[in-house]
Design a protein around this motif. Structure first.
Motif, PDB file in Angstrom:
ATOM      1  N   ARG A   1     -17.920  -1.406  -7.106  1.00 12.44           N
ATOM      2  CA  ARG A   1     -18.121  -2.357  -5.994  1.00 12.44           C
ATOM      3  C   ARG A   1     -18.091  -1.409  -4.515  1.00 12.44           C
ATOM      4  NH1 ARG A   1     -20.034  -6.671  -7.460  1.00 12.44           N
ATOM      5  NH2 ARG A   1     -19.200  -7.578  -9.270  1.00 12.44           N
ATOM      6  N   LEU A   2     -17.256  -0.373  -4.533  1.00 12.66           N
ATOM      7  CA  LEU A   2     -16.824   0.333  -3.505  1.00 12.66           C
ATOM      8  C   LEU A   2     -17.701   1.684  -3.505  1.00 12.66           C
ATOM      9  CD1 LEU A   2     -15.575   0.355  -0.768  1.00 12.66           C
ATOM     10  CD2 LEU A   2     -13.767   0.974  -1.640  1.00 12.66           C
ATOM     11  N   PHE A  58      -8.122  -4.550   9.495  1.00 13.79           N
ATOM     12  CA  PHE A  58      -7.671  -3.480   9.936  1.00 13.79           C
ATOM     13  C   PHE A  58      -8.311  -3.420  11.534  1.00 13.79           C
ATOM     14  CE2 PHE A  58      -7.715  -2.651   5.415  1.00 13.79           C
ATOM     15  CZ  PHE A  58      -6.222  -2.067   5.299  1.00 13.79           C
ATOM     16  N   PRO A  97     -21.610   2.296  -4.456  1.00 12.80           N
ATOM     17  CA  PRO A  97     -22.148   2.144  -3.223  1.00 12.80           C
ATOM     18  C   PRO A  97     -22.015   2.713  -2.026  1.00 12.80           C
ATOM     19  CG  PRO A  97     -21.360  -0.091  -4.150  1.00 12.80           C
ATOM     20  CD  PRO A  97     -20.750   0.929  -4.883  1.00 12.80           C
ATOM     21  N   TRP A  98     -20.884   3.196  -2.087  1.00 12.23           N
ATOM     22  CA  TRP A  98     -20.561   3.934  -0.564  1.00 12.23           C
ATOM     23  C   TRP A  98     -21.310   5.309  -0.699  1.00 12.23           C
ATOM     24  CZ3 TRP A  98     -18.852   3.029   4.019  1.00 12.23           C
ATOM     25  CH2 TRP A  98     -18.323   4.194   4.546  1.00 12.23           C
ATOM     26  N   ALA A 156     -24.854  -3.540  10.199  1.00 13.74           N
ATOM     27  CA  ALA A 156     -25.568  -2.799  11.314  1.00 13.74           C
ATOM     28  C   ALA A 156     -25.876  -3.576  12.267  1.00 13.74           C
ATOM     29  CB  ALA A 156     -26.502  -1.832  10.527  1.00 13.74           C
ATOM     30  N   LEU A 188       0.818  -1.473  -0.128  1.00 12.31           N
ATOM     31  CA  LEU A 188      -0.007  -0.097  -0.186  1.00 12.31           C
ATOM     32  C   LEU A 188       0.799   1.127   0.087  1.00 12.31           C
ATOM     33  CD1 LEU A 188      -2.527  -1.059   2.573  1.00 12.31           C
ATOM     34  CD2 LEU A 188      -3.134  -0.590   0.196  1.00 12.31           C
ATOM     35  N   THR A 202     -13.823  -2.332   8.621  1.00 12.62           N
ATOM     36  CA  THR A 202     -13.989  -2.070   7.003  1.00 12.62           C
ATOM     37  C   THR A 202     -15.103  -3.166   6.462  1.00 12.62           C
ATOM     38  OG1 THR A 202     -11.956  -3.387   6.474  1.00 12.62           O
ATOM     39  CG2 THR A 202     -11.749  -0.770   7.024  1.00 12.62           C
ATOM     40  N   ASP A 213      -7.969   0.937   0.605  1.00 12.35           N
ATOM     41  CA  ASP A 213      -6.796   0.042   1.001  1.00 12.35           C
ATOM     42  C   ASP A 213      -7.073  -1.514   0.860  1.00 12.35           C
ATOM     43  OD1 ASP A 213      -5.161   2.298   1.385  1.00 12.35           O
ATOM     44  OD2 ASP A 213      -5.074   2.367   3.576  1.00 12.35           O
ATOM     45  N   LEU A 214      -8.169  -1.698   1.458  1.00 15.83           N
ATOM     46  CA  LEU A 214      -8.710  -2.951   1.606  1.00 15.83           C
ATOM     47  C   LEU A 214      -8.919  -3.731   0.018  1.00 15.83           C
ATOM     48  CD1 LEU A 214     -10.071  -5.341   3.562  1.00 15.83           C
ATOM     49  CD2 LEU A 214     -12.176  -4.322   2.567  1.00 15.83           C
ATOM     50  N   PHE A 215      -9.471  -2.961  -0.729  1.00 17.16           N
ATOM     51  CA  PHE A 215      -9.453  -3.300  -2.186  1.00 17.16           C
ATOM     52  C   PHE A 215      -8.305  -3.473  -2.867  1.00 17.16           C
ATOM     53  CE2 PHE A 215     -14.020  -3.150  -3.799  1.00 17.16           C
ATOM     54  CZ  PHE A 215     -14.520  -3.286  -2.624  1.00 17.16           C
ATOM     55  N   ILE A 236      -6.036  -8.927   4.916  1.00 14.86           N
ATOM     56  CA  ILE A 236      -5.626  -7.963   5.675  1.00 14.86           C
ATOM     57  C   ILE A 236      -6.676  -7.623   6.831  1.00 14.86           C
ATOM     58  CG2 ILE A 236      -6.289  -6.202   4.161  1.00 14.86           C
ATOM     59  CD1 ILE A 236      -3.794  -4.454   5.259  1.00 14.86           C
ATOM     60  N   PRO A 256     -21.319  -1.831   4.294  1.00 17.43           N
ATOM     61  CA  PRO A 256     -22.504  -1.973   5.105  1.00 17.43           C
ATOM     62  C   PRO A 256     -23.795  -2.639   4.213  1.00 17.43           C
ATOM     63  CG  PRO A 256     -21.831   0.388   4.717  1.00 17.43           C
ATOM     64  CD  PRO A 256     -20.719  -0.514   4.131  1.00 17.43           C
ATOM     65  N   TRP A 257     -23.348  -2.525   2.712  1.00 17.57           N
ATOM     66  CA  TRP A 257     -24.657  -2.709   2.285  1.00 17.57           C
ATOM     67  C   TRP A 257     -24.752  -4.295   1.653  1.00 17.57           C
ATOM     68  CZ3 TRP A 257     -20.535   0.380   0.694  1.00 17.57           C
ATOM     69  CH2 TRP A 257     -19.946  -0.016  -0.023  1.00 17.57           C
ATOM     70  N   HIS A 297     -30.913  -1.750   5.096  1.00 17.59           N
ATOM     71  CA  HIS A 297     -29.997  -2.511   6.120  1.00 17.59           C
ATOM     72  C   HIS A 297     -28.783  -1.592   6.600  1.00 17.59           C
ATOM     73  CE1 HIS A 297     -31.407  -6.226   4.640  1.00 17.59           C
ATOM     74  NE2 HIS A 297     -31.736  -5.966   3.221  1.00 17.59           N
ATOM     75  N   TRP A 298     -28.373  -0.462   6.041  1.00 21.31           N
ATOM     76  CA  TRP A 298     -27.417   0.314   6.831  1.00 21.31           C
ATOM     77  C   TRP A 298     -27.970   0.923   7.933  1.00 21.31           C
ATOM     78  CZ3 TRP A 298     -24.332   3.144   2.868  1.00 21.31           C
ATOM     79  CH2 TRP A 298     -24.062   2.697   1.686  1.00 21.31           C
ATOM     80  N   HIS A 299     -29.199   1.186   8.162  1.00 19.91           N
ATOM     81  CA  HIS A 299     -29.604   2.032   8.810  1.00 19.91           C
ATOM     82  C   HIS A 299     -29.611   1.568  10.220  1.00 19.91           C
ATOM     83  CE1 HIS A 299     -32.417   5.169  10.554  1.00 19.91           C
ATOM     84  NE2 HIS A 299     -31.663   5.895   9.718  1.00 19.91           N
ATOM     85  N   SER A 317      -9.212   3.366   4.593  1.00 19.82           N
ATOM     86  CA  SER A 317      -9.013   2.061   4.813  1.00 19.82           C
ATOM     87  C   SER A 317      -9.919   1.093   3.914  1.00 19.82           C
ATOM     88  CB  SER A 317      -9.512   1.812   6.406  1.00 19.82           C
ATOM     89  OG  SER A 317     -10.970   2.129   6.752  1.00 19.82           O
ATOM     90  N   MET A 318     -10.945   1.440   3.617  1.00 20.59           N
ATOM     91  CA  MET A 318     -11.595   0.469   2.668  1.00 20.59           C
ATOM     92  C   MET A 318     -10.989   0.581   1.212  1.00 20.59           C
ATOM     93  SD  MET A 318     -15.601   0.726   3.407  1.00 20.59           S
ATOM     94  CE  MET A 318     -16.242   0.322   4.882  1.00 20.59           C
ATOM     95  N   LEU A 338     -13.610 -10.362  -5.978  1.00 20.18           N
ATOM     96  CA  LEU A 338     -12.677  -9.326  -6.794  1.00 20.18           C
ATOM     97  C   LEU A 338     -11.681 -10.220  -7.676  1.00 20.18           C
ATOM     98  CD1 LEU A 338     -11.949  -6.836  -3.842  1.00 20.18           C
ATOM     99  CD2 LEU A 338     -13.488  -6.480  -6.028  1.00 20.18           C
ATOM    100  N   GLN A 363     -13.476  -1.988 -10.531  1.00 20.80           N
ATOM    101  CA  GLN A 363     -13.993  -2.862  -9.244  1.00 20.80           C
ATOM    102  C   GLN A 363     -14.098  -1.962  -8.133  1.00 20.80           C
ATOM    103  OE1 GLN A 363     -11.115  -6.046  -9.268  1.00 20.80           O
ATOM    104  NE2 GLN A 363     -12.697  -7.488  -9.761  1.00 20.80           N
ATOM    105  N   HIS A 375     -26.785  -8.155   8.349  1.00 26.85           N
ATOM    106  CA  HIS A 375     -26.046  -6.987   7.609  1.00 26.85           C
ATOM    107  C   HIS A 375     -25.270  -6.600   9.013  1.00 26.85           C
ATOM    108  CE1 HIS A 375     -28.713  -7.445   4.244  1.00 26.85           C
ATOM    109  NE2 HIS A 375     -27.671  -6.631   3.541  1.00 26.85           N
TER     110      HIS A 375
END
Lengths: 259, 263
Positions: free
Chosen positions: B168-169, A79, B172-173, A130, A52, A83, B153-155, A77, A86-87, B254-256, B150-151, A100, B164, A128
């Motif tokens: 995918r990130l 953290f 949606p975010w 949450a 990274l 991370t 970085d994860l990808f 990894i 949420p969806w 689902h997020w809420h 951090s997300m 991926l 992608q 999920h």
């Protein structure tokens, strides 16, 4: 897969050197814990291994290659914050690295179920993030890292935000997983007890610039269970490492192995 | 508010409406205002009933243009945001012009649009689009750019490509940001359509929209009917905002926090 640092120096822009590692070899299949005060370059070390971040000078070799040459999908990894996306439900979160990588749905679904079961999440696979507690989120994050079938597992203070009880339990579970998996793991933490409990080897870092100030082999027996924390050997090691973390430059060099 | 029955939640706003109505009557009676300046509530109601059919038809005309403009914004505003977020180069190149378009007053653009597209639905829709796309674009862009490091970085650790990462990130975010932009756009859409109709609403099919009715009532000094038209426009705005709020609640269920199980 071994990890070798050769003449590594890292600074950001024209700022001071934050990490200097003349030579360091992390051997295959071992869990190396990295402890030290904030700002001593612990996380920088992890980012270098994960590609990274690139070293300003020198190189980080992984399994004989430079970090960049590492074949895809061989690292996992975790953290400090879980991370999780949420969806996505738990299963889809765990599947993410496989998705991926372009692995077919039935195969990755099966792998996700297996990992979820291994970390004790079998019953909540359709929930999920949450709907999960902090400890459960960390389990999902760990399962996701394991689903990548990693040769190298990087953990950046993964349990730092959890309460002590949950943390201890997850340490025990991670230790059991490590004994079966034997990945080359780098575990960055602030907690000395956690480091002693999990690691085969502990690197104590000192700040300004970040350097390895102590290198201690942890020769506690495996498998490691909760009652290990009650033993004298464990306490002695914790005391020794804590002393080094508090006072890295005034401590005599303990060498690789005190025996 | 959460968990309280509807009847309890409705009491306070209803009580406030009564206070406002009482105050309104009080002013009309005490000052004996002429009806062309301030009609009494019952006169507005009567005008609304008399003009009901015309107002309903106008609301449908305005609502159609507002909906079309909003749908265009929802699509084009989103794609523009993705394009702007895709690389620093596209952002540097395009963003100044997006801002420029937003700073040109719509009242100046409207006559030009009427010249180009002709009066009626096409130009009213275009005006609505111009007024509503910016909140969609700027909110979505903020969401796309606020993806946690951090997300990302994860990808990167999992060797995700840029495509992608976007699909995918980051997209949606940005969804909650997009939906809040869309909510602002929904509240602006009927306003944009009515403003457009001042210039362009008299032509086309079906007797003109609310903007056109407003011009007609104003020229006839039918103040009560003007109030009724205003209330109709309010209703239209509520319907738009309510629909987007429902959509957002469904998309983010689902997020809420409300997704958490309760003991």
């Amino acid at each position: 897969m071994a990890i070798v640092f050769k003449d590594v120096c890292k600074s950001y822009g024209s700022g001071p050197v934050v990490l200097r590692i003349p030579h360091l070899e992390l051997s295959e299949g071992a869990l190396t814990a990295v402890v030290g005060p904030s700002g001593c370059g612990k996380s920088t070390l992890l980012r270098l291994v994960a590609s990274l971040s690139r070293p300003t000078r020198g190189e980080v070799r992984i399994g004989g290659n430079g970090a960049r040459a590492e074949p895809p999908g061989r690292m996992g990894i975790v953290f400090q914050d879980a991370t999780l996306l949420p969806w996505l439900d738990v299963r889809r979160n765990i599947e993410l690295p496989l998705r991926l990588r372009g692995i077919a749905a039935p195969e990755r679904r099966e792998a996700a179920r297996e990992q979820a079961r291994r970390v004790g999440l079998g019953g909540v696979i359709d929930r999920h993030p949450a709907q999960l507690s902090g400890g459960m989120k960390m389990r999902v994050s760990l399962a996701r890292a394991l689903a990548a079938d990693p040769a190298i597992l990087l953990l950046d203070e993964p349990f730092g935000a959890l309460d002590a009880l949950t943390r201890d339990r997850l340490n025990e579970e991670l230790s059991a997983l490590q004994e079966r998996g034997r990945w080359t793991a780098v575990f960055v933490t602030h907690s000395v007890t956690e480091a002693v409990f999990l690691a085969d080897r502990i690197l104590v870092f000192s700040p300004g610039p970040g350097e390895v100030a102590g290198d201690i082999a942890v020769d506690l027996p495996r498998p490691r269970r909760a009652d290990l924390r009650e033993t004298d050997a464990f306490h002695r090691l914790v005391t020794r490492v804590s002393g080094m973390v508090r006072n890295p430059h005034n401590t005599p060099d303990w060498g690789d192995d005190p025996r | 508010m959460k968990g309280r029955p509807l009847s309890t939640r409705a009491i306070l706003p209803a009580a406030f409406a009564l206070v406002v109505l009482g105050g309104w009557y009080g002013i009309v009676l005490a000052l004996e205002t002429p009806a062309y300046l301030l009609p009494a509530p019952h006169e507005v109601l009567a005008a609304g009933r008399a003009e009901g059919a015309a107002l309903a038809a106008a609301a449908i005309t305005t609502g159609s243009a507002a909906l079309l403009g909003l749908i265009l914004s929802a699509g084009a505003g989103f794609f523009l945001a993705v394009l702007l977020a895709a690389s620093p180069g596209t952002h540097r190149t395009l963003y100044p012009y997006v801002l420029l378009l937003q700073t040109v007053p719509v009242v100046i653009l409207t006559p030009i649009l009427v010249l180009w597209l002709g009066p009626g639905l096409p130009s009213v829709t275009a005006v609505t689009f111009l007024i509503t796309f910016f909140p969609v674009t700027s909110n979505t862009l903020e969401g796309l750019r606020s993806t946690p490091h951090s997300m990302i970085d994860l990808f990167r650790v999992y060797d995700a490509g840029r495509m992608q990462e976007m699909m995918r990130l980051r997209i949606p975010w940005a969804l909650p940001h997009y939906l809040s932009g869309l909510r602002i756009a929904a509240s602006l859409a009927p306003i944009g359509a009515i403003a457009g109709e001042f210039f362009a609403g008299s032509g086309g099919t079906g007797g003109g929209g609310l903007g056109y009715r407003v011009i007609v009532y104003f020229s006839r000094h039918e103040t009560a009917a003007l109030f009724a038209a205003g209330l109709t426009a309010c209703g239209l705005g509520f319907a738009f905002v309510g629909a987007v709020a429902l959509l957002a609640r469904f998309a983010l269920r689902h997020w809420h926090e409300s997704a958490k199980p309760r003991d």
